[in-house]
Design a protein around this motif. Structure first.
Motif, PDB file in Angstrom:
ATOM      1  N   LEU A 378      -9.663  -0.047   0.446  1.00 53.69           N
ATOM      2  CA  LEU A 378      -8.700   0.072  -0.647  1.00 53.69           C
ATOM      3  C   LEU A 378      -7.302  -0.436  -0.318  1.00 53.69           C
ATOM      4  O   LEU A 378      -6.513  -0.680  -1.234  1.00 53.69           O
ATOM      5  N   ARG A 379      -6.962  -0.603   0.957  1.00 50.41           N
ATOM      6  CA  ARG A 379      -5.572  -0.868   1.316  1.00 50.41           C
ATOM      7  C   ARG A 379      -5.046  -2.168   0.724  1.00 50.41           C
ATOM      8  O   ARG A 379      -3.846  -2.298   0.468  1.00 50.41           O
ATOM      9  N   GLY A 380      -5.924  -3.141   0.486  1.00 49.18           N
ATOM     10  CA  GLY A 380      -5.475  -4.385  -0.121  1.00 49.18           C
ATOM     11  C   GLY A 380      -4.876  -4.174  -1.500  1.00 49.18           C
ATOM     12  O   GLY A 380      -4.007  -4.935  -1.941  1.00 49.18           O
ATOM     13  N   VAL A 381      -5.329  -3.127  -2.177  1.00 51.76           N
ATOM     14  CA  VAL A 381      -4.792  -2.792  -3.498  1.00 51.76           C
ATOM     15  C   VAL A 381      -3.703  -1.732  -3.382  1.00 51.76           C
ATOM     16  O   VAL A 381      -2.593  -1.895  -3.897  1.00 51.76           O
ATOM     17  N   THR A 382      -4.010  -0.633  -2.688  1.00 47.04           N
ATOM     18  CA  THR A 382      -3.085   0.504  -2.668  1.00 47.04           C
ATOM     19  C   THR A 382      -1.796   0.210  -1.917  1.00 47.04           C
ATOM     20  O   THR A 382      -0.781   0.875  -2.152  1.00 47.04           O
ATOM     21  N   GLU A 383      -1.812  -0.775  -1.000  1.00 42.59           N
ATOM     22  CA  GLU A 383      -0.602  -1.103  -0.254  1.00 42.59           C
ATOM     23  C   GLU A 383       0.042  -2.401  -0.718  1.00 42.59           C
ATOM     24  O   GLU A 383       0.948  -2.921  -0.063  1.00 42.59           O
ATOM     25  N   ASP A 384      -0.398  -2.911  -1.858  1.00 44.49           N
ATOM     26  CA  ASP A 384       0.243  -4.076  -2.457  1.00 44.49           C
ATOM     27  C   ASP A 384       1.612  -3.670  -3.006  1.00 44.49           C
ATOM     28  O   ASP A 384       1.748  -2.637  -3.677  1.00 44.49           O
ATOM     29  N   ASP A 385       2.634  -4.464  -2.729  1.00 41.21           N
ATOM     30  CA  ASP A 385       3.992  -4.113  -3.155  1.00 41.21           C
ATOM     31  C   ASP A 385       4.092  -3.965  -4.667  1.00 41.21           C
ATOM     32  O   ASP A 385       4.776  -3.057  -5.177  1.00 41.21           O
ATOM     33  N   GLY A 386       3.417  -4.847  -5.393  1.00 43.97           N
ATOM     34  CA  GLY A 386       3.462  -4.765  -6.847  1.00 43.97           C
ATOM     35  C   GLY A 386       2.848  -3.483  -7.366  1.00 43.97           C
ATOM     36  O   GLY A 386       3.393  -2.832  -8.278  1.00 43.97           O
ATOM     37  N   VAL A 387       1.714  -3.104  -6.786  1.00 43.33           N
ATOM     38  CA  VAL A 387       1.057  -1.859  -7.186  1.00 43.33           C
ATOM     39  C   VAL A 387       1.954  -0.665  -6.860  1.00 43.33           C
ATOM     40  O   VAL A 387       2.114   0.259  -7.674  1.00 43.33           O
ATOM     41  N   THR A 388       2.556  -0.685  -5.674  1.00 41.70           N
ATOM     42  CA  THR A 388       3.447   0.410  -5.284  1.00 41.70           C
ATOM     43  C   THR A 388       4.612   0.546  -6.252  1.00 41.70           C
ATOM     44  O   THR A 388       4.977   1.661  -6.665  1.00 41.70           O
ATOM     45  N   ASN A 389       5.206  -0.567  -6.636  1.00 39.20           N
ATOM     46  CA  ASN A 389       6.340  -0.520  -7.562  1.00 39.20           C
ATOM     47  C   ASN A 389       5.932   0.068  -8.909  1.00 39.20           C
ATOM     48  O   ASN A 389       6.673   0.859  -9.509  1.00 39.20           O
ATOM     49  N   VAL A 390       4.744  -0.315  -9.389  1.00 39.44           N
ATOM     50  CA  VAL A 390       4.270   0.208 -10.672  1.00 39.44           C
ATOM     51  C   VAL A 390       4.014   1.710 -10.573  1.00 39.44           C
ATOM     52  O   VAL A 390       4.430   2.494 -11.440  1.00 39.44           O
ATOM     53  N   VAL A 391       3.326   2.127  -9.499  1.00 40.98           N
ATOM     54  CA  VAL A 391       3.010   3.550  -9.330  1.00 40.98           C
ATOM     55  C   VAL A 391       4.287   4.375  -9.239  1.00 40.98           C
ATOM     56  O   VAL A 391       4.415   5.436  -9.876  1.00 40.98           O
TER      57      VAL A 391
END
Length: 554
Positions: A378-391
């Protein structure tokens, strides 16, 4: 083979991993020499620290060393809580269920006391098989003949050869690097821990933490009190001291240009801790170390030729959110490494000890804990900067805050799910954003006032014991430019931007009308944590045996 002193087994490092390896070798009747660079085992070691005995583990420290808990540990940890903090608002969760998952017992320890106790037993048991234990000797590399590893080289002695070598020489393992098994290239693969040991009488601990003589407490801290740096704080009760500290992702520490000693002070002076620290704060020791992030660096094949790596040297430190386990994995790995060699030897195939060891780490479930498969997927998604900013945007919005309030009755239960801890991404969301929002929406305001005045950095360095190796610095700067090595000025735990008495200093050199920012280095105050080996362009090694810093508590 050259005519050097020879032992069947060499163990480098007398911490829990090395002690477990040596004891297991001795149980098999294998002649073993243990080499420890400190003046005494534990004098170079720092841990938070809790040691666990897991129900699923094939080896535990008290199995290998009867009487360990009574003689070498501090307190059983019976209470485990995490505190989500936003300013002076706090929402606390009981994490005892998570703490007790797969746990037979867990004790707080101080490394000098624990490791020196283990040293005495290891010395006795290895002498029975014709070996022993030497302190004050620095193993600086591997000895090779015709390209094959056959032994080790030392600063103080001639090389020593062996049929098998177990490197339990810690997170800054020179043997792991010499073998090409470990490097220090990426700050996001490491944590930095900074710790204070604080004096507190037993009766004060009993009263302030509401614990009996055979009980202890562990408290974790996260939220906005650490200047946005990813990580958190801890407090563990010992017999008559407290261990307080912080652990941060090294890349985040560098990115925020935060100074470790100031982040520790932010924890010590927070009003939540006033109920425990009172108005009689006495700091006994300041220390620091690097911690490997096992999710990223734990070696799946921690061996090369005759060399087997255990513990931090192999990246075997499980730091997954509130789950922080290292010494127990070092014990298991050390025993499995020795067992693997003994079994391979009995089958007349000692050259297969390494592959057998790696296979045991997998079959006994150690690697599954150190490198959880779900995190890797999952880290490729959960640690993506864009995903982090949205969350983070959602969490801090009115909708996100309403969701936190709606889940208020379930959050504690979710925090106690082991699988969720193993999946926790290394982003600011779980370390900073979520706990801050939880505290803001659900927390209670702390009314206490802190009266703690921590020592300044100069006093902390001055309180440590050093035997400086004058004329033989163990670190040299390869590139003194600020661009290459300037991060160490803030990230080094005994340096600071406006402090001239630490290891690293920023200077401005003026030449022919131009200015250049450069970095200078003084290794005398070094606590040998290894931070600068990652964030600066250095040649880094340990000091010679008995030299450098000596921790009294650890």
């Amino acid at each position: 083979m050259s005519d050097y002193e020879h032992y069947e087994a060499l163990v480098v490092g007398a911490g829990p991993g090395g002690a477990a390896a040596a004891a297991t070798f001795a149980n098999y009747g294998i002649e073993t020499l243990v080499l420890e660079r400190g003046v005494e085992a534990g004098s170079k070691n720092v841990s938070g620290g809790l040691i666990y005995a897991e129900e699923s583990a094939p080896y535990t420290i008290d199995d290998l060393f009867p009487g360990f808990r009574e003689a070498a540990a501090e307190r059983p940890i019976t209470k485990y809580r995490i505190h989500n903090i936003a300013g002076d608002k706090v929402e606390s969760f009981d994490l005892t269920d998570l703490h007790e998952h797969d746990t037979e017992w867990s004790d707080s320890v101080l490394r000098r006391k624990m490791d020196s106790w283990l040293e005495d037993r290891v010395h006795e048991r290895t002498r029975e098989t014709g070996g022993g234990l030497l302190t004050g000797v620095h193993v600086n590399g591997l000895l090779r003949e015709e390209g094959r590893i056959v032994g080790v080289t030392l600063d103080e002695l001639d090389p020593i050869t062996a049929d098998i070598i177990v490197a339990a020489d810690g997170v800054n393992s020179e043997l792991a690097r010499d073998a090409g098994l470990m490097d220090w290239d990426e700050p996001d693969e490491w944590f930095q821990g900074v710790k204070a040991v604080v004096d507190m009488p037993e009766d004060a601990i009993a009263d302030r933490f509401d614990v009996a003589e055979d009980e202890g407490a562990a408290h974790l801290f996260s939220g906005d009190l650490f200047e946005g740096v990813r990580g958190g704080g801890f407090l563990y009760t010992n017999r008559d001291t407290l261990s307080l500290g912080t652990v941060f992702h090294l890349d985040s520490l560098v990115a925020e240009q935060a100074e470790p000693h100031e982040l520790l002070d932010g924890l010590l002076t927070h009003p939540l801790l006033a109920q425990w620290l009172g108005d009689d704060y006495t700091e006994l020791e300041y220390s620091a170390k690097l911690v490997p992030d096992s999710k990223k660096v734990a070696l799946r094949e921690p061996h090369f030729g005759r060399l087997l790596l255990v513990g931090d040297a192999a990246g075997q430190m499980q730091a997954q959110g509130p789950i922080i386990k290292g010494m127990n994995h070092a014990v298991t790995a050390g025993a499995l490494a020795a067992e693997s060699y003994a079994q391979a030897k009995s089958r007349n195939e000692p050259e297969k000890a390494g592959t057998r060891y790696a296979r045991k780490l997998r079959s006994e479930g150690v690697m599954k804990k150190l490198r959880p498969r779900g995190y890797e997927l999952l880290r490729g998604v959960t640690e993506d900067d864009g995903v982090t900013n949205v969350v983070d945007s959602v969490l801090t919005s009115a909708v996100g805050r309403a969701g936190v309030r709606a889940l208020s009755g379930r959050l504690e239960r979710l925090y106690n799910v082991p699988t969720l801890s193993a999946l926790m991404p290394d982003t600011r969301t779980p370390y900073v954003t979520l706990p801050t929002v939880i505290a803001e929406e659900l927390g209670t305001r702390v009314r206490d006032q802190s009266s703690v005045t921590p020592p300044d950095l100069e006093a902390r360095i001055g309180g440590l014991t050093y035997d400086t190796d004058i004329g033989s610095p163990h670190i040299t700067l390869r590139d003194e430019s600020y661009e290459a090595s300037g991060a160490a000025v803030a990230a080094c735990p005994v340096s600071a931007v406006d402090f001239g008495g630490g290891c690293y200093r920023e200077e401005v050199v003026r030449t022919n009308g131009s200015e250049e920012r450069v970095v200078s280095l003084d290794t005398q105050p070094c606590v040998e944590c290894g931070t600068c080996a990652v964030v600066a362009d250095t040649d880094w090694s340990h000091p010679r045996g008995d030299k450098g810093v000596e921790f009294k508590w650890g």
